[in-house]
Design an enzyme around this catalytic site. Structure first.
Site, PDB file in Angstrom:
ATOM      1  N   GLY A  51       4.620   1.535  -4.053  1.00 47.14           N
ATOM      2  CA  GLY A  51       4.213   1.151  -5.406  1.00 47.14           C
ATOM      3  C   GLY A  51       5.360   1.427  -6.361  1.00 47.14           C
ATOM      4  O   GLY A  51       6.260   0.591  -6.523  1.00 47.14           O
ATOM      5  N   THR A  67      -1.784  -9.880  -8.673  1.00 43.31           N
ATOM      6  CA  THR A  67      -2.447 -10.674  -9.703  1.00 43.31           C
ATOM      7  C   THR A  67      -2.432 -12.148  -9.300  1.00 43.31           C
ATOM      8  O   THR A  67      -1.394 -12.664  -8.857  1.00 43.31           O
ATOM      9  CB  THR A  67      -1.716 -10.498 -11.053  1.00 43.31           C
ATOM     10  OG1 THR A  67      -1.770  -9.110 -11.402  1.00 43.31           O
ATOM     11  CG2 THR A  67      -2.361 -11.322 -12.165  1.00 43.31           C
ATOM     12  N   GLU A  72       9.797  -9.197 -16.769  1.00 49.98           N
ATOM     13  CA  GLU A  72       8.364  -8.861 -16.690  1.00 49.98           C
ATOM     14  C   GLU A  72       8.006  -7.784 -17.717  1.00 49.98           C
ATOM     15  O   GLU A  72       6.973  -7.859 -18.389  1.00 49.98           O
ATOM     16  CB  GLU A  72       8.018  -8.351 -15.276  1.00 49.98           C
ATOM     17  CG  GLU A  72       6.597  -7.821 -15.178  1.00 49.98           C
ATOM     18  CD  GLU A  72       6.210  -7.359 -13.762  1.00 49.98           C
ATOM     19  OE1 GLU A  72       7.006  -7.568 -12.821  1.00 49.98           O
ATOM     20  OE2 GLU A  72       5.115  -6.807 -13.612  1.00 49.98           O
ATOM     21  N   ARG A  73       8.886  -6.781 -17.849  1.00 48.27           N
ATOM     22  CA  ARG A  73       8.566  -5.676 -18.769  1.00 48.27           C
ATOM     23  C   ARG A  73       8.624  -6.141 -20.223  1.00 48.27           C
ATOM     24  O   ARG A  73       7.786  -5.750 -21.037  1.00 48.27           O
ATOM     25  CB  ARG A  73       9.500  -4.494 -18.509  1.00 48.27           C
ATOM     26  CG  ARG A  73       9.109  -3.792 -17.220  1.00 48.27           C
ATOM     27  CD  ARG A  73      10.071  -2.767 -16.715  1.00 48.27           C
ATOM     28  NE  ARG A  73       9.585  -2.249 -15.435  1.00 48.27           N
ATOM     29  CZ  ARG A  73      10.332  -1.680 -14.507  1.00 48.27           C
ATOM     30  NH1 ARG A  73      11.638  -1.529 -14.695  1.00 48.27           N
ATOM     31  NH2 ARG A  73       9.788  -1.255 -13.382  1.00 48.27           N
ATOM     32  N   ASP A 119      12.985  -6.692 -15.477  1.00 45.71           N
ATOM     33  CA  ASP A 119      13.353  -6.625 -16.906  1.00 45.71           C
ATOM     34  C   ASP A 119      12.568  -7.664 -17.699  1.00 45.71           C
ATOM     35  O   ASP A 119      12.003  -7.364 -18.759  1.00 45.71           O
ATOM     36  CB  ASP A 119      14.863  -6.879 -17.100  1.00 45.71           C
ATOM     37  CG  ASP A 119      15.704  -5.716 -16.604  1.00 45.71           C
ATOM     38  OD1 ASP A 119      15.134  -4.636 -16.328  1.00 45.71           O
ATOM     39  OD2 ASP A 119      16.937  -5.893 -16.469  1.00 45.71           O
ATOM     40  N   PRO A 134       0.822  -1.218   0.000  1.00 51.29           N
ATOM     41  CA  PRO A 134       0.000   0.000   0.000  1.00 51.29           C
ATOM     42  C   PRO A 134       0.858   1.271   0.000  1.00 51.29           C
ATOM     43  O   PRO A 134       0.517   2.252  -0.653  1.00 51.29           O
ATOM     44  CB  PRO A 134      -0.816  -0.130   1.289  1.00 51.29           C
ATOM     45  CG  PRO A 134      -0.904  -1.603   1.530  1.00 51.29           C
ATOM     46  CD  PRO A 134       0.401  -2.171   1.039  1.00 51.29           C
TER      47      PRO A 134
HETATM   48  C1  FAD Z   1      -4.128  -4.864 -12.706  1.00 54.58           C
HETATM   49  C2  FAD Z   1      -2.871  -4.744 -11.876  1.00 54.58           C
HETATM   50  C3  FAD Z   1      -2.144  -5.887 -11.554  1.00 54.58           C
HETATM   51  C4  FAD Z   1      -1.004  -5.801 -10.756  1.00 54.58           C
HETATM   52  N1  FAD Z   1      -0.325  -6.955 -10.414  1.00 54.58           N
HETATM   53  C5  FAD Z   1       0.708  -6.882  -9.548  1.00 54.58           C
HETATM   54  C6  FAD Z   1       1.355  -8.082  -9.084  1.00 54.58           C
HETATM   55  O1  FAD Z   1       1.014  -9.202  -9.518  1.00 54.58           O
HETATM   56  N2  FAD Z   1       2.358  -7.975  -8.166  1.00 54.58           N
HETATM   57  C7  FAD Z   1       2.770  -6.773  -7.684  1.00 54.58           C
HETATM   58  O2  FAD Z   1       3.673  -6.755  -6.854  1.00 54.58           O
HETATM   59  N3  FAD Z   1       2.199  -5.614  -8.108  1.00 54.58           N
HETATM   60  C8  FAD Z   1       1.170  -5.636  -9.018  1.00 54.58           C
HETATM   61  N4  FAD Z   1       0.565  -4.476  -9.448  1.00 54.58           N
HETATM   62  C9  FAD Z   1       0.994  -3.193  -8.875  1.00 54.58           C
HETATM   63  C10 FAD Z   1       1.694  -2.253  -9.864  1.00 54.58           C
HETATM   64  O3  FAD Z   1       2.973  -2.712 -10.183  1.00 54.58           O
HETATM   65  C11 FAD Z   1       1.662  -0.853  -9.228  1.00 54.58           C
HETATM   66  O4  FAD Z   1       0.307  -0.410  -9.263  1.00 54.58           O
HETATM   67  C12 FAD Z   1       2.541   0.145  -9.955  1.00 54.58           C
HETATM   68  O5  FAD Z   1       3.902  -0.155  -9.789  1.00 54.58           O
HETATM   69  C13 FAD Z   1       2.272   1.595  -9.489  1.00 54.58           C
HETATM   70  O6  FAD Z   1       2.284   1.697  -8.105  1.00 54.58           O
HETATM   71  P1  FAD Z   1       1.076   2.485  -7.363  1.00 54.58           P
HETATM   72  O7  FAD Z   1      -0.189   1.910  -7.883  1.00 54.58           O
HETATM   73  O8  FAD Z   1       1.308   2.428  -5.920  1.00 54.58           O
HETATM   74  O9  FAD Z   1       1.149   3.965  -7.895  1.00 54.58           O
HETATM   75  P2  FAD Z   1       2.046   5.159  -7.278  1.00 54.58           P
HETATM   76  O10 FAD Z   1       3.456   4.709  -7.161  1.00 54.58           O
HETATM   77  O11 FAD Z   1       1.380   5.698  -6.076  1.00 54.58           O
HETATM   78  O12 FAD Z   1       1.953   6.230  -8.451  1.00 54.58           O
HETATM   79  C14 FAD Z   1       0.867   7.151  -8.586  1.00 54.58           C
HETATM   80  C15 FAD Z   1       1.224   8.108  -9.729  1.00 54.58           C
HETATM   81  O13 FAD Z   1       2.412   8.846  -9.400  1.00 54.58           O
HETATM   82  C16 FAD Z   1       3.377   8.661 -10.407  1.00 54.58           C
HETATM   83  N5  FAD Z   1       4.712   8.677  -9.816  1.00 54.58           N
HETATM   84  C17 FAD Z   1       5.180   7.958  -8.758  1.00 54.58           C
HETATM   85  N6  FAD Z   1       6.479   8.226  -8.547  1.00 54.58           N
HETATM   86  C18 FAD Z   1       6.848   9.100  -9.504  1.00 54.58           C
HETATM   87  C19 FAD Z   1       8.069   9.758  -9.838  1.00 54.58           C
HETATM   88  N7  FAD Z   1       9.203   9.535  -9.145  1.00 54.58           N
HETATM   89  N8  FAD Z   1       8.086  10.608 -10.883  1.00 54.58           N
HETATM   90  C20 FAD Z   1       6.949  10.833 -11.606  1.00 54.58           C
HETATM   91  N9  FAD Z   1       5.767  10.248 -11.352  1.00 54.58           N
HETATM   92  C21 FAD Z   1       5.721   9.398 -10.311  1.00 54.58           C
HETATM   93  C22 FAD Z   1       3.047   7.310 -11.040  1.00 54.58           C
HETATM   94  O14 FAD Z   1       3.601   7.190 -12.324  1.00 54.58           O
HETATM   95  C23 FAD Z   1       1.531   7.386 -11.049  1.00 54.58           C
HETATM   96  O15 FAD Z   1       1.104   8.123 -12.134  1.00 54.58           O
HETATM   97  C24 FAD Z   1      -0.565  -4.535 -10.281  1.00 54.58           C
HETATM   98  C25 FAD Z   1      -1.289  -3.387 -10.634  1.00 54.58           C
HETATM   99  C26 FAD Z   1      -2.429  -3.470 -11.418  1.00 54.58           C
HETATM  100  C27 FAD Z   1      -3.183  -2.215 -11.768  1.00 54.58           C
END
Ligand code: FAD
Length: 383
Positions: free
Chosen positions: A131, A158, A242-243, A240, A128
Site C-alpha cells: 500500500g 476505484t 494524482e495528488r 504528482d 494487499p
Molecule cells: C476509497 C479508496 C480508493 C482507492 N483507489 C485506488 C486506486 O484506484 N488505485 C490504487 O492503486 N489504489 C487505490 N487506493 C489505495 C490507496 O492508495 C491505499 O489505501 C493507500 O496508499 C494506503 O495503503 P494501505 O491502505 O495499504 O495502508 P498501509 O500502507 O498499510 O498503511 C497503514 C497505516 O500505516 C501508516 N504507514 C505506512 N507506512 C508508514 C511509514 N513509513 N511511516 C509512517 N506511517 C506509515 C499509513 O500512513 C497508515 O496510517 C484507494 C484507497 C481508498 C481508500
C-alpha cells in the site's frame, strides 16, 4: 505571477459548474444511499468533452492543462465527491496517464473509447501487501510466446467494478526493486482477469471500489507501455498529477460545506439573533475560508508545475496533505455550525465528512505525504 484564470478556464469553470449543479448534485444523496455508480452522468460527461479534458485534440480530447482539470474537478467535487473520485480515476489516473505515456498505436486504440465514455478506466497500483510501500508490489509479468502472463492481485481499485480498461503496474524483474516495474494496459475481457466483490465503504458510496485478480492473465506484448522496467518514472509522475488533482476535490468539497455553513449561520436564530453574529461561529467561518483559499493556492501551484513539466513531488504533497486535512476539518466545523441538523443525513454535510476522509488515505496517506515533505526539506537543508 498571475493568480487569474484565463478566459477559457473561466468559461470551462462556468460550464462545469452549471453541469455539476444541474446533473451531478441532485444525485449525490441517492448515490450515497443506494451505493450506485452514476453511469448516466459519465455518458453525459463524455458528450460534454469532460472525460477527455486532458487528452490532446488529435485523439479527440479537449487538450486542456492539469490546472484546468483542477478547476473542473473543484466544481464536480463541490456537487458530489463520489462522482469526482470516479472521474479522477477515469480521466486522470487512467486516461491522462495513457495520453502521456502510451505509444501512438496504444493511444489510437484506447483513447477514443475513454474520451467518449464508451469505456471507463482505472489504475491498479495498490496490492494487499503493498500500500504505502507501493514500490514493493509483487504482481509479476512473465514473458511467454509473444505475450505476457500477469499473475497477482490488486486491491482498493476505484472503478474496478465498472471499468473496461485498466492500467496495471507489474514487476518484470524480481531483482531490480523499483527499477523492475512495468506498466500494462489490461482489458477487462482478457483471459485470467477478474474483478472481486465491491468493498462496502465508509463514504464515496457512488464510486465503486474492488480488488482485481490476475491468474496468468494473457496480455499482448503491444500492451506493454514504453518498455520493460520503464514504469518507475511513469508511476512517480502519475502520483504528482494524482495528488494535485485529487487535492482539488478536497477544495471543492470544503467550499461546499463552507457555503452550507454560511447559509445556515445567517438563517438560524438563537438568543434572538442569527448565530452568524456570535464570534465563535464567525471564527470558524473565518478559519474555514482562510484555509480553503490557502489550499486552493497550493493546489494551483502544484498543477502549474505539473503543466510545466517541473518535478513537483514536494509541492504535490504540500497540496494533498494540506487540502485533504483542511477539508476534513472544514466538514467537521460545518457540522458543528449546523448543530443537531448537521448530524442528520438530510443536511448532507455528514455525507461530505464521510466522503472526505478518503482523501487523507487514497493516493498516499497523510503520514506518507509528511514523510515525502520532511525528506525533501532535510535533503535541501534550507527552505
Ligand atoms: C476509497 C479508496 C480508493 C482507492 N483507489 C485506488 C486506486 O484506484 N488505485 C490504487 O492503486 N489504489 C487505490 N487506493 C489505495 C490507496 O492508495 C491505499 O489505501 C493507500 O496508499 C494506503 O495503503 P494501505 O491502505 O495499504 O495502508 P498501509 O500502507 O498499510 O498503511 C497503514 C497505516 O500505516 C501508516 N504507514 C505506512 N507506512 C508508514 C511509514 N513509513 N511511516 C509512517 N506511517 C506509515 C499509513 O500512513 C497508515 O496510517 C484507494 C484507497 C481508498 C481508500
Amino acid at each position: 505571477m498571475d493568480f487569474r484564470l484565463t478566459d477559457e478556464q473561466l468559461e470551462i469553470q462556468q460550464m462545469v459548474r452549471k453541469f455539476a449543479q444541474n446533473e451531478i448534485a441532485p444525485l449525490a444523496a441517492e448515490l450515497d444511499r443506494d451505493e450506485r455508480f452514476p453511469a448516466e452522468t459519465f455518458r453525459k460527461m463524455g458528450e460534454l468533452g469532460l472525460l477527455g479534458l486532458l487528452v490532446p485534440e488529435e485523439y479527440g480530447g479537449a487538450g486542456q492543462s492539469v490546472l484546468t482539470c483542477c478547476v473542473a474537478m473543484e466544481e464536480i467535487a463541490y456537487a458530489c465527491l463520489s462522482t469526482a473520485l470516479s472521474y479522477l480515476a477515469h480521466a486522470v489516473l487512467c486516461t491522462h496517464n495513457l495520453a502521456c505515456n502510451g505509444s501512438e498505436a496504444q493511444k489510437r486504440k484506447y483513447l477514443p473509447g475513454l474520451v467518449s465514455g464508451a469505456q471507463l478506466g482505472a489504475l491498479a497500483m495498490t496490492e494487499p501487501g503493498a500500500g504505502s510501500d507501493a514500490l514493493s508490489l509483487e504482481t509479476f509479468a512473465e514473458r511467454c510466446d509473444g505475450a505476457y502472463a500477469l499473475s497477482g492481485s490488486k486491491t482498493f481499485i476505484t472503478n474496478a467494478p465498472v471499468a473496461a480498461t485498466f492500467l496495471v503496474y507489474a514487476r518484470t524483474d524480481r531483482q531490480a526493486g523499483p527499477a523492475g516495474i512495468s506498466q500494462f494496459i489490461v482489458e477487462r475481457g482478457f483471459s485470467g482477469f477478474s474483478v472481486g466483490q465491491p468493498f462496502q465503504k465508509m463514504g464515496v458510496h457512488g464510486s465503486p471500489t474492488a480488488p482485481i485478480f490476475m491468474d496468468s492473465c494473457r496480455v499482448p506484448q503491444e500492451n506493454l507501455v514504453r518498455g520493460e522496467n520503464q514504469a518507475l518514472s511513469i508511476l512517480l509522475k502519475g502520483l504528482d498529477v494524482e495528488r494535485a488533482t485529487g487535492a482539488s476535490m478536497a477544495v471543492g468539497a470544503a467550499r461546499s460545506v463552507l457555503d452550507r455553513a454560511v447559509a445556515y449561520a445567517k438563517e438560524r436564530q438563537q438568543f434572538g439573533q442569527p448565530i452568524a453574529m456570535f464570534e465563535m461561529i464567525m471564527e470558524k467561518l473565518a478559519n474555514m475560508s482562510t484555509e480553503l483559499e490557502a489550499a486552493r493556492l497550493l493546489v494551483h501551484k502544484a498543477a502549474v508545475l505539473c503543466d510545466e513539466g517541473i518535478p513537483c513531488s514536494l509541492e504535490a504533497s504540500h497540496a494533498k496533505l494540506f487540502s485533504s486535512e483542511m477539508a476534513v476539518r472544514a466538514a467537521s466545523e460545518a457540522i458543528q455550525i449546523l448543530g443537531g441538523y448537521g448530524y442528520m443525513r438530510e443536511f448532507e454535510v455528514e455525507r461530505v465528512l464521510r466522503d472526505l476522509k478518503m482523501g487523507t488515505i487514497g493516493g498516499g496517506t497523510s503520514e506518507i505525504q509528511r514523510l515525502i515533505i520532511a525528506r525533501e526539506v532535510l535533503k535541501r537543508g534550507r527552505t
